[in-house]
Design an enzyme around this catalytic site. Structure first.
Site, short mmCIF file in Angstrom:
data_model
loop_
_atom_site.label_atom_id
_atom_site.label_comp_id
_atom_site.label_asym_id
_atom_site.label_seq_id
_atom_site.Cartn_x
_atom_site.Cartn_y
_atom_site.Cartn_z
N LEU A 31 20.85 0.54 14.91
CA LEU A 31 19.93 0.25 16.01
C LEU A 31 19.28 1.54 16.47
O LEU A 31 19.94 2.58 16.56
CB LEU A 31 20.68 -0.40 17.18
CG LEU A 31 21.20 -1.82 16.98
CD1 LEU A 31 22.01 -2.26 18.18
CD2 LEU A 31 20.06 -2.80 16.72
N ASP A 32 17.99 1.48 16.77
CA ASP A 32 17.29 2.64 17.31
C ASP A 32 17.91 3.04 18.64
O ASP A 32 18.50 2.20 19.34
CB ASP A 32 15.81 2.34 17.50
CG ASP A 32 15.09 2.15 16.16
OD1 ASP A 32 15.64 2.60 15.14
OD2 ASP A 32 14.00 1.54 16.15
N PRO A 33 17.77 4.31 19.03
CA PRO A 33 18.37 4.75 20.30
C PRO A 33 17.95 3.91 21.51
O PRO A 33 18.76 3.69 22.41
CB PRO A 33 17.88 6.19 20.42
CG PRO A 33 17.71 6.65 19.01
CD PRO A 33 17.21 5.45 18.27
N GLN A 34 16.70 3.44 21.55
CA GLN A 34 16.23 2.67 22.71
C GLN A 34 16.50 1.18 22.59
O GLN A 34 16.03 0.40 23.41
CB GLN A 34 14.72 2.91 22.91
CG GLN A 34 14.38 4.36 23.23
CD GLN A 34 15.15 4.89 24.42
OE1 GLN A 34 15.27 4.20 25.44
NE2 GLN A 34 15.67 6.11 24.30
N VAL A 35 17.23 0.76 21.55
CA VAL A 35 17.58 -0.65 21.35
C VAL A 35 19.05 -0.83 21.68
O VAL A 35 19.89 0.01 21.34
CB VAL A 35 17.29 -1.08 19.90
CG1 VAL A 35 17.66 -2.55 19.69
CG2 VAL A 35 15.81 -0.87 19.57
#
Length: 355
Positions: A56-60
């Site tokens: 998962l991306d950091p902002q997800v």
């Protein structure tokens, strides 16, 4: 006068190994840290080898599977799980709700996608399937929708393409993963809950930690299951091919399909590849049926019932090379290579330029 200086300082303490066998923890990943950082924190809390599946991306935020011990061998299988997301998308212009619903139906099915520029994979064109795209709510230019899709689908790209199709443009504001395979948000635990369970386990109460860690067989509910006898387990743990004699029951499967092998206590033994279809044998028949590919149970967990053969096989006779006859030649002349020069003749000076 006596002065108390407190306990003597010691060097950094070694991590306490609270978990020593395979397992899976479903983490509620927060926004901010990367998936690798979250996995490293869990490994530090429990003092064991870890890995994560489905970056998962950091902002997800949302469901992130952390594999403990040799459960990391399940990574290729877990990465293929389909995913479910809830996304908040912002349109760059006003669009009627009916038109948004129509566009959601158009973007259901097989789609061409190219990963965004900020991604961990090569930006090659790929095909991904969106099985269901449901518009949950629309408020002004904000659109809330739920998407069920293949692994590797980029929701950020999906928002961008939907905005282009609507003629106004769009971008992703927030994204939460609510499901990965059979693991849903109902089975998630926060990092704080894992830390509390680890602290309790250090004091002797392991109940909370054992509740959080799931067995690896929970990761393969869609695979055909084969239950084997206790007498065959240790041989399989040592890499032996499973014969039909060791099978108690089996779900239908085809040749070449991946199989989950369980003990009579429903313990996960290994993953295997079917050598024959299930219709070609019955439990108790002779013949090899499943070749183990990924073993999870440690050898020696069950009593060893097999013995090594005492038969001594004769060594193969070494072939003696016959010496090759020496090539003919004059004494003292090299015979290992051809002579391409004309060392035995005088140089030809007929074509030399006259001074």
């Amino acid at each position: 006068m006596e002065v108390h200086t407190g306990p003597e300082e010691t060097g950094p303490q070694e991590p306490v190994h609270l978990w020593s066998h395979a397992g899976i923890i479903v983490i509620d990943k927060p926004r901010g840290p990367s998936s690798h950082e979250v996995a490293a924190w869990v490994g530090k809390m429990l003092g064991c080898q870890v890995g994560h599946s489905g970056t998962l991306d950091p902002q997800v935020s949302g469901v992130l599977l952390i594999m403990l011990g040799n459960a990391v061998r399940l990574a290729p299988l877990l990465l293929q799980h389909d995913k479910e997301y809830v996304c908040l998308m912002r349109l760059h212009g006003k669009v009627d709700r009916a038109r948004i619903d129509e566009m959601a139906a158009e973007f259901t099915g097989r789609l061409y996608q190219r990963p965004p520029r900020k991604s961990a994979v090569k930006r090659n064109l790929r095909i991904r399937e969106v099985r269901n795209l449901q518009i949950l709510d629309v408020q002004d230019r904000l659109v809330l929708f739920k998407a069920e899709c293949d692994a590797g689908t980029y929701i950020r790209s999906l928002c961008h393409h939907m905005g282009l199709a609507l003629g106004v443009g769009a971008h992703m504001v927030e994204l939460i993963r609510t499901r990965s395979g059979s693991f849903t948000e109902e089975s998630m635990y926060t990092l704080h809950e894992v830390q509390d369970a680890a602290f309790a386990a250090r004091t002797g109460d392991r109940s909370a930690l054992e509740k959080i860690v799931l067995s690896v067989d929970k990761a393969v509910p869609e695979l055909p299951l084969v239950v084997i006898r206790d007498a065959a387990i240790d041989a399989v743990c040592h890499g032996a091919v499973l014969a039909g004699v060791g099978v108690i029951s089996a779900m239908p499967f085809e040749k070449g399909q991946t199989i989950a092998v369980l003990s009579q206590k429903q313990e996960f033994v290994c993953l295997g590849q079917a050598l024959v279809p299930s219709a070609s044998f019955k439990p108790g028949d002779t013949g090899l049926v499943i070749a183990p590919t990924t073993v999870f149970m440690a050898p020696g967990t069950y009593t060893r019932t097999w013995v090594k053969s005492d038969k001594v096989y004769p060594e193969k006779k070494k072939r003696v090379k016959k010496p090759s006859p020496k090539p003919s030649g004059r004494p003292g002349q090299r015979t290992d290579r051809k002579s391409f020069g004309r060392s035995d003749r005088r140089p030809d000076n007929r074509f030399r330029r006259k001074g």
